[in-house]
Motif scaffolding. Structure first.
Motif, PDB file in Angstrom:
ATOM      1  N   VAL A   1       7.013   7.457  11.867  1.00 28.45           N
ATOM      2  CA  VAL A   1       5.264   6.910  11.958  1.00 28.45           C
ATOM      3  C   VAL A   1       4.313   7.479  11.206  1.00 28.45           C
ATOM      4  O   VAL A   1       3.446   6.306  10.593  1.00 28.45           O
ATOM      5  CB  VAL A   1       4.866   7.202  14.010  1.00 28.45           C
ATOM      6  CG1 VAL A   1       3.304   6.595  14.015  1.00 28.45           C
ATOM      7  CG2 VAL A   1       6.117   6.708  14.362  1.00 28.45           C
ATOM      8  N   GLY A   2       4.228   8.357  10.939  1.00 29.22           N
ATOM      9  CA  GLY A   2       2.785   8.520   9.680  1.00 29.22           C
ATOM     10  C   GLY A   2       3.485   7.949   8.669  1.00 29.22           C
ATOM     11  O   GLY A   2       2.121   7.802   7.820  1.00 29.22           O
ATOM     12  N   PHE A   3       4.268   8.430   8.077  1.00 29.62           N
ATOM     13  CA  PHE A   3       4.980   7.224   6.806  1.00 29.62           C
ATOM     14  C   PHE A   3       4.551   6.306   6.690  1.00 29.62           C
ATOM     15  O   PHE A   3       3.853   5.363   5.981  1.00 29.62           O
ATOM     16  CB  PHE A   3       5.938   7.890   6.145  1.00 29.62           C
ATOM     17  CG  PHE A   3       6.752   6.872   4.783  1.00 29.62           C
ATOM     18  CD1 PHE A   3       5.874   7.374   4.344  1.00 29.62           C
ATOM     19  CD2 PHE A   3       7.833   5.846   5.203  1.00 29.62           C
ATOM     20  CE1 PHE A   3       6.371   6.337   2.840  1.00 29.62           C
ATOM     21  CE2 PHE A   3       7.677   4.797   5.099  1.00 29.62           C
ATOM     22  CZ  PHE A   3       7.304   5.390   2.919  1.00 29.62           C
TER      23      PHE A   3
ATOM     24  N   ALA B   1       0.864   1.668   5.368  1.00 32.00           N
ATOM     25  CA  ALA B   1      -0.168   0.710   5.342  1.00 32.00           C
ATOM     26  C   ALA B   1      -1.637   0.840   5.159  1.00 32.00           C
ATOM     27  O   ALA B   1      -1.957  -0.383   4.939  1.00 32.00           O
ATOM     28  CB  ALA B   1       0.384   0.633   7.132  1.00 32.00           C
ATOM     29  N   GLN B   2      -1.980   2.262   5.399  1.00 28.54           N
ATOM     30  CA  GLN B   2      -3.534   2.158   5.063  1.00 28.54           C
ATOM     31  C   GLN B   2      -3.664   1.504   3.451  1.00 28.54           C
ATOM     32  O   GLN B   2      -4.920   1.477   2.662  1.00 28.54           O
ATOM     33  CB  GLN B   2      -3.259   3.601   5.472  1.00 28.54           C
ATOM     34  CG  GLN B   2      -4.876   4.004   4.818  1.00 28.54           C
ATOM     35  CD  GLN B   2      -5.437   5.843   5.400  1.00 28.54           C
ATOM     36  OE1 GLN B   2      -4.253   6.462   5.514  1.00 28.54           O
ATOM     37  NE2 GLN B   2      -6.673   5.616   5.611  1.00 28.54           N
TER      38      GLN B   2
ATOM     39  N   GLY C   1      -5.056  -1.317   5.161  1.00 25.99           N
ATOM     40  CA  GLY C   1      -4.473  -1.468   6.424  1.00 25.99           C
ATOM     41  C   GLY C   1      -3.727  -2.603   6.828  1.00 25.99           C
ATOM     42  O   GLY C   1      -3.761  -2.886   8.269  1.00 25.99           O
ATOM     43  N   SER C   2      -3.688  -3.724   6.069  1.00 22.44           N
ATOM     44  CA  SER C   2      -2.528  -4.621   6.644  1.00 22.44           C
ATOM     45  C   SER C   2      -1.680  -4.454   7.862  1.00 22.44           C
ATOM     46  O   SER C   2      -0.662  -3.233   7.605  1.00 22.44           O
ATOM     47  CB  SER C   2      -1.910  -5.650   5.269  1.00 22.44           C
ATOM     48  OG  SER C   2      -0.796  -6.123   6.031  1.00 22.44           O
ATOM     49  N   ASN C   3      -1.045  -4.841   8.150  1.00 21.64           N
ATOM     50  CA  ASN C   3       0.100  -5.186   9.097  1.00 21.64           C
ATOM     51  C   ASN C   3       1.707  -5.496   9.045  1.00 21.64           C
ATOM     52  O   ASN C   3       2.213  -4.491   9.542  1.00 21.64           O
ATOM     53  CB  ASN C   3       0.213  -5.690  10.426  1.00 21.64           C
ATOM     54  CG  ASN C   3      -1.353  -4.937  11.270  1.00 21.64           C
ATOM     55  OD1 ASN C   3      -1.680  -3.879  11.810  1.00 21.64           O
ATOM     56  ND2 ASN C   3      -1.660  -5.607  12.711  1.00 21.64           N
ATOM     57  N   GLU C   4       1.372  -5.971   7.595  1.00 20.44           N
ATOM     58  CA  GLU C   4       2.342  -6.182   6.914  1.00 20.44           C
ATOM     59  C   GLU C   4       3.075  -5.200   5.790  1.00 20.44           C
ATOM     60  O   GLU C   4       1.783  -4.653   4.686  1.00 20.44           O
ATOM     61  CB  GLU C   4       2.483  -7.898   6.320  1.00 20.44           C
ATOM     62  CG  GLU C   4       2.271  -8.588   7.021  1.00 20.44           C
ATOM     63  CD  GLU C   4       3.137  -9.598   7.745  1.00 20.44           C
ATOM     64  OE1 GLU C   4       5.138  -9.458   7.064  1.00 20.44           O
ATOM     65  OE2 GLU C   4       3.076  -9.751   9.318  1.00 20.44           O
TER      66      GLU C   4
ATOM     67  N   VAL D   1       7.903  -4.163   6.977  1.00 20.82           N
ATOM     68  CA  VAL D   1       7.778  -3.954   8.102  1.00 20.82           C
ATOM     69  C   VAL D   1       6.478  -3.883   8.553  1.00 20.82           C
ATOM     70  O   VAL D   1       6.017  -4.492   8.049  1.00 20.82           O
ATOM     71  CB  VAL D   1       7.297  -2.309   8.903  1.00 20.82           C
ATOM     72  CG1 VAL D   1       7.235  -1.247   9.411  1.00 20.82           C
ATOM     73  CG2 VAL D   1       9.196  -1.596   7.810  1.00 20.82           C
ATOM     74  N   VAL D   2       6.335  -4.903  10.220  1.00 21.30           N
ATOM     75  CA  VAL D   2       5.097  -5.892  10.752  1.00 21.30           C
ATOM     76  C   VAL D   2       4.909  -4.336  11.788  1.00 21.30           C
ATOM     77  O   VAL D   2       5.585  -4.406  12.619  1.00 21.30           O
ATOM     78  CB  VAL D   2       5.580  -6.928  11.113  1.00 21.30           C
ATOM     79  CG1 VAL D   2       4.579  -7.348  11.588  1.00 21.30           C
ATOM     80  CG2 VAL D   2       6.284  -7.514   9.603  1.00 21.30           C
TER      81      VAL D   2
END
Lengths: 228, 228
Positions: free
Chosen positions: A158-160, A165-166, A170-173, A215-216
């Motif tokens: 999850v951290g990865f 994403a950051q 910051g996108s969710n894609e 990943v989304v």
DNA sequence: CGACCATTTGATATGGATCAAGCGATGTGG
DNA sequence: CCACATCGCTTGATCCATATCAAATGGTCG
């Protein structure tokens, strides 16, 4: 605690046709260093430099993704970092590279002679400061990496994902240019654990996996919670 | 993956009687920074600065041992490093401390105002270079730490012992000023695993444990082999 | 279509965590 | 000066997360 990647390939390089003049110039605002150097292209899986080689250059990713890695005595591989457009890498305190660097995807990299920078930094405080800042950012990055490595498998994955994403503003894609093995070697896990954890996150609707490399992030709140 | 140290004490400080002039001066050759600052004493387990506090000072250990640590959301503690005589710590890229620092033993620490150094570095290249070098050494240290954290418990403990021995100018007699809990939190293990591993190393004659805080490296070859 | 490679999924093993005493030093109050 | 509490460390029994071993699936390129 063995196996992991036993090294696959890594086309020898270093000796290559002389780099041409900067094509994709001026990307990402930055200091004087940004105006230096020549651009080189590397193919997927091509080595940019090897562990133990003299550190003659400093590098900046123009496009693509680069990983730095280290092979331990018993064959285990540790990935130090992933570098993407705008990131600099290859700066060493000593005069040898302590990690190797490989292109994960086809990549363009700006290559700057170390002694050219050193000479410049001698006279120009801004350049010197830029080098220091770069080192400092690397330090922060590695410190975060340490904090990842003491967590559970799920927290690491999850951290990865949140880290990736950051970086993608910051996108969710999130696109994952690296293989599961690369991720595993970055997180100190096995490929199976990474895969299972991603599947599990998808099952619980925290993420979606349209393809294995895309990943989304569906539920940031849940992910942030799982991050520990 | 929980428990570990849940924090015990940590006497508030920061607001303390003004530091006096340097008593133990000039220890360990170094650059201009070595000539600056005032000396302060901290008692065993006293906090030197806290996570999140403004990073106004840079510190140098004169005597004793200092640890930097970070408490994670769930109470886990990670130790960033142990610092001994001659080591500098507390240098931050941002303006807040990302770790806290505590004296492990009674300790004397030289304290140097950050903006004094910054002002000096502005004019003096040697000072600027010294700051950069310091950051670079921290980076190398943390990178080694990452490599420790991906290894097995035994390899971590052995790696830690060899690291401590190296710092003790390579002697085979190593004093451990820190508790088992500190070691565990540095290595990402539990206190029980650290204890058992040390016992096991003693059983196999790789080390001797005259007291729990004093280790004698008996078989370097074996240890180096176990180090991975 | 077929070979290859990356990824997923399943079954089992195991290293280290967790839970729980026990033990030896150190220090404190009576 | 001793009895007792405390603290740091060790040792033992059990559990569980992740590694390991093995196989199936799916995607890509010739």
């Amino acid at each position: 605690m063995l196996t992991q990647t036993m090294i696959t390939e890594s086309p020898r390089l270093a000796d290559r046709p002389a780099p041409g003049r900067p094509p994709g110039e001026g990307r990402l605002l930055g200091g004087p260093i940004d105006l230096m150097g020549a651009c080189m292209s590397f193919a997927r899986n091509e080595e940019i430099y090897g562990e133990g080689e003299p550190a003659e250059y400093l590098y900046k990713v123009v496009s693509g993704t680069v990983r730095t890695s280290k092979i331990l005595a018993d064959g285990r591989r540790q990935i130090g970092a992933f570098y993407q457009a705008g990131d600099m890498f290859g700066l060493e305190m000593g005069d040898e590279h302590t990690f190797s660097a490989e292109a994960i995807t086809d990549a363009e990299v700006r290559v700057i002679k170390r002694n050219a920078i050193a000479a410049l930094a001698q006279r120009d405080n801004d350049v010197a400061r830029e080098l220091w800042t770069l080192t400092g950012h690397e330090l922060q990055r590695v410190q975060k990496h340490v904090l990842l490595l003491i967590k559970t498998a799920q927290e690491r994955v999850v951290g990865f994902l949140l880290e990736m994403a950051q970086r993608a503003h910051g996108s969710n894609e999130v696109d994952l240019p690296m293989s599961r093995q690369d991720i595993a070697d970055y997180l100190g896990l096995t490929i199976e654990t990474v895969s299972r954890t991603l599947t599990h996150l998808a099952t619980t609707a925290a993420i979606e996996l349209p393809t294995s490399r895309h990943v989304v992030l569906r539920n940031r709140a849940a992910l942030t919670r799982l991050n520990g």
